[in-house]
Write a protein that holds these residues in place. Sequence first.
Motif, short mmCIF file in Angstrom:
data_model
loop_
_atom_site.label_atom_id
_atom_site.label_comp_id
_atom_site.label_asym_id
_atom_site.label_seq_id
_atom_site.Cartn_x
_atom_site.Cartn_y
_atom_site.Cartn_z
N MET A 112 -66.10 50.76 11.90
CA MET A 112 -66.49 52.07 11.71
C MET A 112 -65.73 53.31 11.84
O MET A 112 -65.20 53.06 13.13
CB MET A 112 -68.07 52.22 12.27
N GLU A 113 -65.46 54.18 11.11
CA GLU A 113 -65.05 55.44 11.62
C GLU A 113 -65.52 56.55 10.82
O GLU A 113 -66.03 56.52 9.62
CB GLU A 113 -63.59 55.26 11.11
N SER A 116 -69.41 62.91 8.83
CA SER A 116 -68.60 63.08 7.48
C SER A 116 -67.40 62.03 7.60
O SER A 116 -67.06 61.53 8.62
CB SER A 116 -68.08 64.34 7.11
N GLY A 117 -66.78 61.65 6.43
CA GLY A 117 -65.80 60.72 6.30
C GLY A 117 -66.07 59.36 6.87
O GLY A 117 -65.34 58.47 7.45
N THR A 157 -70.53 43.96 3.71
CA THR A 157 -70.74 45.13 2.99
C THR A 157 -69.72 46.45 3.39
O THR A 157 -69.37 46.42 4.53
CB THR A 157 -72.13 45.67 3.25
N ASP A 158 -69.26 47.09 2.15
CA ASP A 158 -68.25 48.25 2.78
C ASP A 158 -69.11 49.52 2.26
O ASP A 158 -69.43 49.43 0.91
CB ASP A 158 -67.14 47.81 1.84
N LEU A 159 -69.17 50.42 3.11
CA LEU A 159 -69.85 51.82 2.50
C LEU A 159 -69.12 52.86 3.01
O LEU A 159 -68.27 52.89 4.07
CB LEU A 159 -71.19 51.81 3.34
N ALA A 182 -77.78 62.78 2.36
CA ALA A 182 -77.17 61.61 2.31
C ALA A 182 -76.21 61.17 1.23
O ALA A 182 -76.85 61.31 0.03
CB ALA A 182 -77.45 60.17 3.04
N GLU A 183 -74.89 61.04 1.12
CA GLU A 183 -74.48 60.46 -0.14
C GLU A 183 -73.67 59.21 0.41
O GLU A 183 -72.60 59.34 1.19
CB GLU A 183 -73.43 61.59 -0.53
N ILE A 184 -74.17 58.19 -0.26
CA ILE A 184 -73.35 56.78 0.45
C ILE A 184 -72.59 56.22 -0.90
O ILE A 184 -73.54 56.16 -1.91
CB ILE A 184 -74.48 55.87 1.18
N LYS A 185 -71.74 55.62 -0.84
CA LYS A 185 -71.08 55.02 -2.11
C LYS A 185 -70.67 53.18 -1.40
O LYS A 185 -70.05 53.50 -0.30
CB LYS A 185 -69.79 55.44 -2.55
N ALA A 186 -71.07 52.52 -2.25
CA ALA A 186 -70.84 51.08 -1.85
C ALA A 186 -69.52 50.65 -2.58
O ALA A 186 -69.66 50.38 -3.98
CB ALA A 186 -71.90 50.17 -2.20
#
Length: 370
Positions: A295-296, A310-311, A319-321, A338-342
């Motif tokens: 995670m970063e 952020s970022g 899973t990649d988010l 929140a705005e999460i893209k998978a």
Amino acid sequence: MRWKWVLAGVAGLLVVALIAVYAVLMSYDFNQFKPTIIEEVKKATGRNLALGGDIKLQVSLSPSLVVEQVSLSNAKWGTRPQMISAKQVEVRIQLIPLLFSEIKLDKLVLVEPDVLIEINKDGSSNLDFAPPAGQAGQSGPGRAKAEKKPEPKKEETPREQELSLPALTFSELRIEKGLVTYHDLKTGEKHGLALQSLKGALPGMDQPVKLEVEGALDGQAFTLAGVVGALNRLSGKGSPWPVEVKLGLRGAELAIKGSIKNPLQASGLDLAIKAKGDDLAKLGPRTGLAGPFSMECKVSDPKPKVYKVSGLKLSAHGTDLAGFLQADVSAKRPSITAEIKAGVVDLVKLPGMGSGAAEEGKAQPGGAQK
């Protein structure tokens, strides 16, 4: 052959100098500095320093002064009389400066120190040291009146007048079996840091501190290494408090780099965070999540009690988010945006999805949903 005699002469002078220094140390009563040390600490901090034991000299190639039962009083509103106490304090003295009537300290060792950091209900900290009224920056009629009253002269030995007290700087800092307690009296939040060992350097109260720590926070064992800001900026005064540390906990590594404007209030955050580990299951309650992860992100608080991540890039459990997350806890009812893209979501590996999800996963190549 003359150079041999020159070297022998230089070596002889050094031996004589060392013998002279040891003679001074052995004959000197360091306990006479107690009143001066206590007075100077009072002037600088407004707190009372207690030195319960005698100041003893341990003679070696690097002589050390040792004193037992040391404590510094707490703020008047504190929950206990002592803010800091230690079973034993040891300081190592540099030899050469003694030849010029100067005392310089090279190493500090604290044995079983107990430190209490408290936040009052009005937000002030017991780390806010202030000299007693009339000690610094006093002017006007009050000062004129004080100056009319001469202070009684204190009898001092010639050597006591010549020697100068040291600044708080150490090339080596070591703590053995210490305890640091943080207590916020307004919120009731309380944390305990048990130090098995701490090694570092304290160049000065206004200089960054280097640390290597082994201990436990609230019962959880960890390791910590890095550089943090100066101690006199913990209260949030001046420029932001820099942080660059690496934390090891339960098979995971966490790296934090950035700054904190008000460390004791955990506000003014500007931090870049990276983490990785071999097993998610080791880090928290049983959620069914397991396996390696990374995670970063960046963490900030653009407004009071508003925290933003952020970022964000997260890879775990197949899973990649990516995206951002913001939590506003300033109101009675907290809100989260929140705005999460998978990139890839493996439904087969997610806990609680059931056999139906597994069959759906199998219907697509690779068993993954995008």
